[in-house]
Scaffold this motif. Structure first.
Motif, PDB file in Angstrom:
ATOM      1  N   CYS A  62       0.859  -1.251   0.030  1.00 46.20           N
ATOM      2  CA  CYS A  62       0.290   0.069   0.097  1.00 46.20           C
ATOM      3  C   CYS A  62       0.774   1.167   0.112  1.00 46.20           C
ATOM      4  O   CYS A  62       1.567   1.632   0.955  1.00 46.20           O
ATOM      5  CB  CYS A  62      -0.812   0.010   1.312  1.00 46.20           C
ATOM      6  N   ALA A  63       0.946   1.862  -1.112  1.00 43.90           N
ATOM      7  CA  ALA A  63       1.752   3.150  -1.316  1.00 43.90           C
ATOM      8  C   ALA A  63       0.869   4.460  -0.716  1.00 43.90           C
ATOM      9  O   ALA A  63      -0.273   4.554  -1.612  1.00 43.90           O
ATOM     10  CB  ALA A  63       2.359   3.175  -2.850  1.00 43.90           C
ATOM     11  N   SER A 111       4.424   8.662   8.883  1.00 44.64           N
ATOM     12  CA  SER A 111       4.966   7.856  10.228  1.00 44.64           C
ATOM     13  C   SER A 111       4.046   8.394  11.255  1.00 44.64           C
ATOM     14  O   SER A 111       4.083   7.782  12.461  1.00 44.64           O
ATOM     15  CB  SER A 111       6.442   8.426  10.316  1.00 44.64           C
ATOM     16  N   MET A 112       3.274   9.164  11.054  1.00 40.88           N
ATOM     17  CA  MET A 112       2.239   9.943  12.080  1.00 40.88           C
ATOM     18  C   MET A 112       0.969   8.886  12.212  1.00 40.88           C
ATOM     19  O   MET A 112       0.158   9.243  13.117  1.00 40.88           O
ATOM     20  CB  MET A 112       2.004  10.973  12.122  1.00 40.88           C
ATOM     21  N   ALA A 138      10.602   5.384   4.441  1.00 46.75           N
ATOM     22  CA  ALA A 138      11.147   6.081   3.624  1.00 46.75           C
ATOM     23  C   ALA A 138      10.531   6.270   2.137  1.00 46.75           C
ATOM     24  O   ALA A 138      10.447   7.222   1.206  1.00 46.75           O
ATOM     25  CB  ALA A 138      12.566   5.496   3.331  1.00 46.75           C
ATOM     26  N   THR A 139       9.709   5.147   1.904  1.00 45.62           N
ATOM     27  CA  THR A 139       8.818   4.936   0.689  1.00 45.62           C
ATOM     28  C   THR A 139       7.208   5.391   0.950  1.00 45.62           C
ATOM     29  O   THR A 139       6.580   5.018   0.229  1.00 45.62           O
ATOM     30  CB  THR A 139       9.061   4.035  -0.245  1.00 45.62           C
TER      31      THR A 139
END
Length: 115
Positions: A22-23, A30-31, A74-75
């Protein structure tokens, strides 16, 4: 705006494996609590696995020990590694992002497990 795009679904025999991705975009990845839900035909959508901002995880009893949720900050991608698949795992898998009262869904990806 927030977008969640799932991929990796398909048809697999019982005992096989699949890895869903899942992009996420348009959000501070990150939150958010990131989750995978499953909806089988005629059933309600239910939680499969969740990963929290601190990295801890939670699983439905039916998949614990077979499925693994992970993420790549990161992605901005969350994954669901599914091993030992069973016909009962068949359904549409949805990616979910939640932070407070804000909740977003992907379009879903079909997973079919044949016996």
């Amino acid at each position: 705006q927030v977008q969640l795009v799932e991929s990796g679904g398909g048809l697999v025999q019982a005992g096989g494996s699949l890895k869903l991705s899942c992009a996420a975009s348009g959000m501070i990845f990150s939150m958010y609590d990131m989750s995978w839900y499953r909806q089988a035909p005629g059933q309600q959508r239910g939680l499969v696995a969740r990963i929290f901002p601190v990295g801890s995880t939670d699983y439905a009893d039916s998949v614990r020990g077979r499925f693994t949720i992970s993420r790549d900050i990161a992605t901005s991608t969350v994954f669901l590694q599914m091993d030992g698949l069973e016909p009962e795992d068949t359904g549409v898998y949805y990616c979910n992002a939640q932070r407070g009262s804000s909740r977003f869904w992907g379009q879903g990806t079909q997973v079919t497990v044949s016996s």
